[in-house]
Enzyme design. Structure first.
Site, mmCIF file in Angstrom:
data_model
loop_
_atom_site.group_PDB
_atom_site.id
_atom_site.type_symbol
_atom_site.label_atom_id
_atom_site.label_comp_id
_atom_site.label_asym_id
_atom_site.label_seq_id
_atom_site.Cartn_x
_atom_site.Cartn_y
_atom_site.Cartn_z
ATOM 1 N N PHE A 484 0.859 -1.181 0.000
ATOM 2 C CA PHE A 484 0.000 0.000 0.000
ATOM 3 C C PHE A 484 0.893 1.228 0.000
ATOM 4 C CE2 PHE A 484 -1.712 3.465 2.622
ATOM 5 C CZ PHE A 484 -2.785 3.842 1.829
ATOM 6 N N CYS A 485 0.662 2.125 -0.961
ATOM 7 C CA CYS A 485 1.483 3.329 -1.078
ATOM 8 C C CYS A 485 0.671 4.538 -0.626
ATOM 9 C CB CYS A 485 1.961 3.530 -2.514
ATOM 10 S SG CYS A 485 2.995 5.006 -2.713
ATOM 11 N N PRO A 486 1.015 5.147 0.510
ATOM 12 C CA PRO A 486 0.250 6.314 0.979
ATOM 13 C C PRO A 486 0.432 7.533 0.090
ATOM 14 C CG PRO A 486 2.186 5.975 2.349
ATOM 15 C CD PRO A 486 2.116 4.801 1.428
ATOM 16 N N TYR A 489 -2.251 6.932 -2.312
ATOM 17 C CA TYR A 489 -3.462 6.478 -1.630
ATOM 18 C C TYR A 489 -4.116 5.323 -2.391
ATOM 19 C CZ TYR A 489 -7.749 6.740 1.135
ATOM 20 O OH TYR A 489 -8.815 6.445 1.967
#
Length: 757
Positions: A484-486, A489
């Site tokens: 998951f890449c913040p 998002y």
């Protein structure tokens, strides 16, 4: 044996199918609340050491021992020789089928049934059937076999427990899932069936702190309103246990926490008495209630509106901070910026985040919101504005025309990829809703000995493809899940991983193009203004930029800082594409390697696999050994409660958090585990790389990642386009990642010279 404890952090555990067989026991449980609570979890308890009043027939003793051990040859010999009649197979009313069932001996169970043994024979003081005995220990294959051969799932033992009650009490969620789909869904047993004390399966699951079973029961419509004879609802008993996930599931489903028991106690009172107030109030907060149980005030009716505000807040905040540093002394600007940052953080948490729709089991945090993606967008937009209005007008005609042109192309591509990644499908595997299809999937997994949570998704009811992972953000399994890449998002998976690689590569290149143009701009400022000298920057163009255009100087410095962690991220991603592994897989392999020789007195069977020995193969045993789920250990089948996990996990410091956000923790892991810096020896490193099942050699790995499986398309299209559907290359073979259940075999050519990686 299994056990239950009401203290938070304890969990039930079940023996593995390889445990020693149970024998010389007597079923005798006192008729009180405590005994009833425990008896289903400890179905066979040795309450006495007194021998039977009459001597046991030696032939029966040999026969029962063979049933317990799974010695099919001896069982056949005794029955075929005629020295034993199934109709007289009794030792205290306990049949050989009972012993085979409770010891997970599938081949013996099948043989005895084929010989005509009564599958509904009752045994012991509880008058339990073989189905009851198998269910108490969570043995799915035995339950499946008995049901297919005529066992009655509606029969109850003397405690009033039927198959569903006992499945829940076993704490094996895979058996609960099986019973729900094959018995409850067909209307054979009511989901809210009550025992003589008025306790439903949901109430038992809540009391045990079994969050997975609670989730499944609620999916099948179990009621949170039914009370037992003491006036306790499932939420009351969940509050007694204090398992936060169970509390969250029940409250989100509409359980009434103000309802009082017969003793006049609501959940708040029970939580205080049982010292579970922290878990209870956390669950209330996650579900949108304050600590008093009333709905939190929401500024936005729609979650998307709150997310849009969160996304644009960093743009405003960064602009204000850069303006402060431009016009004020750095110390004053730093102090005001810190206060301003804390105020923004507080405002977002108190005013904006409560408006989010939260379907997960944790409170919404800024790291799981669009805040960081908004930070990237704000930084990119400010950089673009500075380039358009300040740098480009000065440098475009100063031998930097081509550089500015490339800068324009790169910026447009970055904006395009950024927006596309935010709204992209990372590779979500479709959810299954047809119960008939789900039953077919379960049957297939049972036949192959793979019916566990490693292969069956409890959230989406599908067979989990290899390399997939369930995403709480997208509420789907994501094929070839990376992380998951913040900053965008979104999850990174099969369908958007290649675009993500282009995105970070172009971002890094774009930053250095910007730095090059900025230095040229500062050089022009130095030539057109009076010479100045700075304490740390000297008297060259950097000093001129700091003095005559501090805002641009700060933007360039900010961009340079971002280039550092983006560069490290590129290193990590390139390494993983070379080795044919995803971010999540690499972390898992490293963790498995560390735990391979670690000794832990408690082994948790966190896959809930109770496959009998007859259905196991060498691959299963090897996998179990690698993951710590060795079948030779007496593994529990209940995941430890969140409280116990938190207590054994090292607290995350601010430094570690920054490392995780920027990806530097991955760089550290790669350097330590593959380059030998930090303790890993050569043999350990080679074992790690060779243990990766998708590592087919760096050339093959790169081709699998960068080229689509459409061999008829032009090479440029295969390189720049992402997989449209679920098909991609793996070891040069086109595979469907939505149905990937086996890896293509590795081929090892005959060595003819020095081997290369």
């Amino acid at each position: 044996m299994s056990d239950i404890n009401t203290e938070s952090g304890e969990s039930t555990s079940l023996p593995n199918s390889t445990d020693p067989p149970l024998s010389d026991v007597n079923i005798d449980v006192e008729d009180d609340d405590t005994a009833e609570s425990i008896s289903s979890l400890q179905p066979i308890v040795s309450n006495t050491t007194n021998p039977p009043e009459e001597p046991i027939n030696p032939v029966l003793g040999q026969y029962h021992q063979a049933c317990q051990k799974g010695d099919l040859a001896t069982v056949k010999q005794l029955l075929d020789s005629g020295v034993l009649d199934l109709n007289t197979d009794l030792t205290g009313d306990i049949t050989g089928l009972h012993w085979a069932s409770i010891n997970n001996r599938l081949s013996v169970v099948k043989y005895l049934i084929s010989q005509g043994i009564d599958v509904n024979a009752k045994a012991g003081d509880l008058e339990a059937t073989p189905l009851h005995w198998a269910a108490r220990y969570g043995y799915v294959h035995i339950v499946d076999c008995l049901l297919n051969k005529g066992a009655d799932p509606t029969m109850c033992d003397m405690q009033g427990f039927n198959l569903l009650h006992l499945a829940v009490n076993s704490s094996n969620v895979m058996l609960v899932a099986y019973v729900l789909f094959f018995v409850v869904a067909k209307g054979i047993i009511d989901i809210d069936c009550q025992d003589p004390k008025g306790r439903t399966p949901l109430l038992w699951a809540a009391y045990q702190g079994d969050s997975l079973s609670v989730m499944l029961l609620l999916k099948f419509g179990a009621s949170t309103k039914i009370v037992d004879e003491g006036g306790f609802t499932p939420l009351h008993w969940a509050t007694v246990k204090g398992q936060p996930y169970v509390l969250t599931h029940l409250i989100r489903d509409g359980a009434d926490f103000f309802l009082k028991t017969n003793d006049g106690k609501d959940c708040f009172t029970i939580a205080q008495e049982m010292n579970t107030s922290h878990s209870f109030k956390d669950a209330l907060s996650i579900c949108g209630f304050n600590q008093d149980g009333y709905p939190k005030r929401k500024l936005f009716k729609k979650s998307d509106h709150a997310k849009v505000i969160t996304f644009f807040v960093p743009l405003v905040a960064l602009s204000i901070i850069f303006i402060l540093f431009t016009h004020l002394h750095p110390l004053f600007a730093l102090l005001i910026s810190l206060i301003f940052g804390l105020a923004v953080n507080k405002a977002l948490k108190e005013l904006i985040l409560p408006s989010y729709s939260n379907y997960g089991l944790h409170s919404t945090s800024l790291l799981k919101s669009p805040f960081l993606s908004g930070t990237f967008f704000g930084s990119l937009l400010l950089l673009t504005i500075v380039w358009i209005f300040k740098i480009a007008p000065f440098t475009i005609f100063k031998s930097r025309l081509l550089t500015n042109f490339f800068m324009f192309l790169i910026l447009m591509q970055i904006y395009y990829l950024f927006i596309k990644l935010i709204f992209s499908d990372p590779g979500c595997v479709p959810i299954e809703t047809d119960h008939e299809n789900v039953r077919g999937t379960i049957k297939e997994l049972l036949d192959t000995g793979k019916f566990d949570i490693k292969n069956f998704c409890l959230e989406t009811w599908i067979r989990k493809p290899l390399r997939s992972h369930f995403s709480t953000l997208n509420t789907h399994n994501v094929a070839r899940f990376d992380h998951f890449c913040p900053w965008i998002y979104n999850d990174i998976g099969l369908k958007n991983h290649k675009n993500f690689m282009w995105f970070i590569l172009l971002t890094e290149v774009g930053i250095w193009f910007f730095i090059s143009l900025t230095m040229k701009y500062f050089d022009i400022l130095e030539d057109t203004n009076e010479d100045v000298a700075c304490f740390l920057l000297g008297d060259d163009e950097l000093c001129a930029g700091f003095v005559y255009d501090r805002f641009t100087f700060l933007i360039a410095l900010w961009a340079l800082i971002q280039s550092v962690w983006v560069g490290f991220l590129i290193v990590v991603q390139v390494f993983q594409t070379f080795t044919g592994v995803t971010n999540k897989e690499f972390n898992k392999y490293v963790k498995e390697k560390k735990n391979q020789h670690a000794f832990d007195p408690i082994f948790f069977n966190d896959t809930f696999n109770t496959t009998p020995e007859e259905l196991r193969n060498d691959d299963d045993d090897t996998a179990a050994s690698r993951t710590g789920n060795n079948p030779n250990h007496s593994n529990g089948t209940t995941i430890p409660s969140e409280g116990s996990r938190i207590n054994t996990r090292k607290p995350r410091t601010c430094f570690n958090l920054c490392f995780a956000i920027t990806g530097l923790d991955q760089v550290r892991t790669i350097v330590r585990e593959t380059l030998g810096i930090g303790g890993a020896n050569e043999m350990s490193r080679m074992q790690l790389l060779s243990s990766i099942p998708t590592n087919y050699g760096w050339k093959r790995n790169l081709a699998d990642f960068w080229l689509t499986s459409d061999v008829m398309a032009p090479i440029w299209r295969r390189l720049f386009y992402s997989p449209v559907e679920s098909r991609a290359l793996l070891n040069g073979v086109e595979v469907d990642y939505f149905k990937l259940y086996d890896f293509p075999e590795k081929t090892y050519p005959e060595p003819t010279g020095p081997e290369s990686v």
